[in-house]
Each structure stands twice: as structure tokens, then as C-alpha cells.
Design an enzyme around this catalytic site. Structure first.
Site, short mmCIF file in Angstrom:
data_model
loop_
_atom_site.label_atom_id
_atom_site.label_comp_id
_atom_site.label_asym_id
_atom_site.label_seq_id
_atom_site.Cartn_x
_atom_site.Cartn_y
_atom_site.Cartn_z
N GLU A 118 -7.42 -2.96 7.33
CA GLU A 118 -6.89 -3.66 6.15
C GLU A 118 -5.78 -4.64 6.52
OE1 GLU A 118 -6.20 -0.99 2.81
OE2 GLU A 118 -7.86 0.23 3.51
N HIS A 171 -1.44 1.04 6.52
CA HIS A 171 -1.92 2.10 7.41
C HIS A 171 -2.86 1.50 8.44
CE1 HIS A 171 -5.65 1.62 5.21
NE2 HIS A 171 -4.89 1.56 4.12
N HIS A 212 -2.61 -0.34 -3.73
CA HIS A 212 -3.13 1.00 -3.43
C HIS A 212 -4.03 1.47 -4.56
CE1 HIS A 212 -3.24 5.11 -1.92
NE2 HIS A 212 -2.93 5.53 -3.13
N GLU A 244 0.18 4.47 1.84
CA GLU A 244 0.10 5.44 2.94
C GLU A 244 1.22 5.26 3.96
OE1 GLU A 244 -2.29 3.61 1.69
OE2 GLU A 244 -4.04 4.85 1.26
N HIS A 252 -7.77 4.53 7.65
CA HIS A 252 -9.05 4.21 7.00
C HIS A 252 -9.16 2.70 6.85
CE1 HIS A 252 -6.36 4.19 3.47
NE2 HIS A 252 -7.23 3.38 2.89
N ASP A 254 0.87 -1.18 0.00
CA ASP A 254 0.00 0.00 0.00
C ASP A 254 0.90 1.24 0.00
OD1 ASP A 254 -2.37 1.41 -0.06
OD2 ASP A 254 -3.21 0.50 1.74
ZN LIG Z 1 -3.79 2.82 -0.02
#
Ligand SMILES: [Zn+2]
Length: 264
Positions: free
Chosen positions: A135, A104, A60, A10, A116, A8
Site C-alpha cells: 500500500e 503497514h 483505514h 495499523e 497485508h 491508516d
Molecule cells: Zn488499515
């Protein structure tokens, strides 16, 4: 040895602003450069420790963030969007472990960079069988369904803390300390790329010992939406899917992928 790496954006070193996270925004090109370099550092470390089969998934957004022509030749790369039931293509052929890189913290985590769960716009929080999950947990479950343990997680300090609580013994590497949703105390990306080598070595030492992350059926997913607009936009059958209040819905199934596909 076979290792699957899901990436990802972030949690990558040098990334914290919303302008970095979406194609077309002003600082996106810089962020995808940082992302690609950090991926290469991990692939290089894996290859140097003898891992011959490395698959890296760009996880992502739409899954097309790597700078293709700069990618390390020792891995193959999954690019483009894939549905949740095929989130990690090729996983079924068997892997010794998985890495979650640049991840994240879950939605509503205080002091986390870009906290998130799947969608910043839609969800305030997701619970699976009564426990909040993000996640890191959801992807660890999808790897777990295929018998693959997540052995390393990198991201900000809050993502690392979440991983440690969920996956005992996992190797964590914090690229930054989250100060707020869009601010962090950063390690220099070049330092991160060299330090990740040690984390990769430590993670690989647990291959064969780490257990896949599993939650047994039946499954109940409770979604808290950011606004009743999102809850109104769905239909509910009153059995497997129910509206609990203005901003909350509940989904049930014995099949994890099915319940997640319907709920998220
Ligand atoms: Zn992401």
C-alpha cells in the site's frame, strides 16, 4: 503550502492487535482514540510550521475511524469510503507533498505488524511490473499520478524500511518495532506524538526537492491469492486479465488506475 495526509491505523503507536482494528471489536475504541491523537499531533505540527492547507484522509477500512469531535481544527478531513479512482479526493487541485501516516508493510513481510496489501484475507502478494508492491507503493503511485511526492511515512520499522527502499530521501518515523503480525516493541504514544514534530519539520524541508513516485506504462499486475477460492471467484477475458495457475492472476493495461481497479 498544501499537504495531503493519508492515514491508516495499523502503524499508529499503541496499535498491534486484531481486536483494535475493526469497528465493533473489543479494543477498537481505544485504537481510534490513539489514531485521532496521533493525527492531531501531525496536523498541529504542520500548522505550526506554516502549512495553511491540510487535507487528511481516513484510509483505514471504511474510512470512518477518527473521533470527529476531537479532531484538530487546522485541517479538513476526508471520511467515509472512496473508490480507488478517487482514493484521495481533492488531490487534483495540487499539493506540495503527501504524508502516509500509520501505514503497514506489504503482504508477506516477516516480523511486520499486520502486514497485508489491501486485503489480509484475499492476497498473499501483489506485483507491479515484476516488483512486489504494497500500500505504501500503490498510494505513492496514486499521489505521483497527480504530481505529488510522498515526503513522509510513519508506521512500524518494516513499513519504514519498505518506504526508504521505494522512495529515496523520504522522511521516515518508526512508531514501533514489529515482533510478529500482532506484537510489537512500542514507543509510548505520547513520546511518538512529540517526536513526530521533528519528523514533520524534516519532511517539509524537502518540499520542492522530492520527486513524485512514478512507474511508466505499460502496467502488469500479478496477484497471488491466499486460496484458489478467491481466484475462482473472478472472470478472465484471456487478454487483459488471465488466470495463470490455481492462485495467480495477471492483469494488463496502459492505464494504472484501470489496471489497479480491475486487479485489486
Ligand atoms: Zn488499515
Amino acid at each position: 503550502m498544501r499537504i495531503y495526509v493519508s492515514v491508516d491505523m495499523e502503524g499508529i503507536a499503541g496499535v498491534a492487535l486484531r481486536e483494535q482494528l475493526q469497528r465493533g471489536q473489543s479494543a477498537y475504541e481505544e485504537a481510534r482514540y490513539l489514531l485521532t491523537q496521533e493525527v492531531n499531533a501531525v496536523v498541529d505540527a504542520l500548522a505550526s510550521f506554516g502549512v495553511k492547507d491540510i487535507v487528511v484522509k481516513d484510509a483505514h477500512g471504511g474510512g470512518y475511524n477518527f473521533i470527529a469531535d476531537s479532531l484538530h481544527p487546522a485541517a479538513v478531513y476526508v471520511m467515509g469510503s472512496t473508490p480507488l479512482d478517487k482514493r484521495f479526493p481533492g488531490l487534483e487541485r495540487g499539493f506540495d507533498g503527501a504524508f502516509l501516516m500509520g501505514y503497514h508493510a506489504m503482504a508477506s513481510t516477516f516480523g511486520a505488524v499486520r502486514d497485508h496489501t489491501m486485503s489480509s484475507a484475499q492476497y498473499r502478494g501483489v506485483k507491479l511490473n515484476g516488483q512486489p508492491i504494497g500500500e505504501i507503493g500503490l498510494d505513492s503511485l496514486l499521489f505521483g499520478l497527480n504530481g505529488v511526492p510522498v515526503i513522509m511515512v510513519s508506521g512500524d520499522d518494516k513499513a519504514c524500511q519498505e518506504a526508504e527502499e521505494l522512495l529515496p530521501g523520504v522522511t521516515i518515523y518508526a512508531t514501533k518495532t514489529g515482533l510478529s503480525r500482532h506484537a510489537a516493541l512500542m514507543k509510548a504514544p505520547q513520546r511518538v506524538r512529540s517526536e513526530l514534530r521533528g519528523a514533520v519539520q524534516k519532511a517539509l524541508a524537502r518540499v520542492g526537492q522530492a520527486a513524485p513516485f512514478c512507474i511508466t506504462s505499460p502496467y502488469e499486475v500479478v496477484i497471488q491469492f491466499n486460496s484458489s477460492d478467491w481466484a475462482d471467484a473472478r472472470s478472465y477475458d484471456g487478454v487483459d486479465s488471465e488466470r495463470l495457475d490455481a492462485v495467480t492472476a495477471r492483469y494488463r493495461s496502459d492505464d494504472l488506475v484501470k489496471v489497479l481497479t480491475r486487479a485489486i
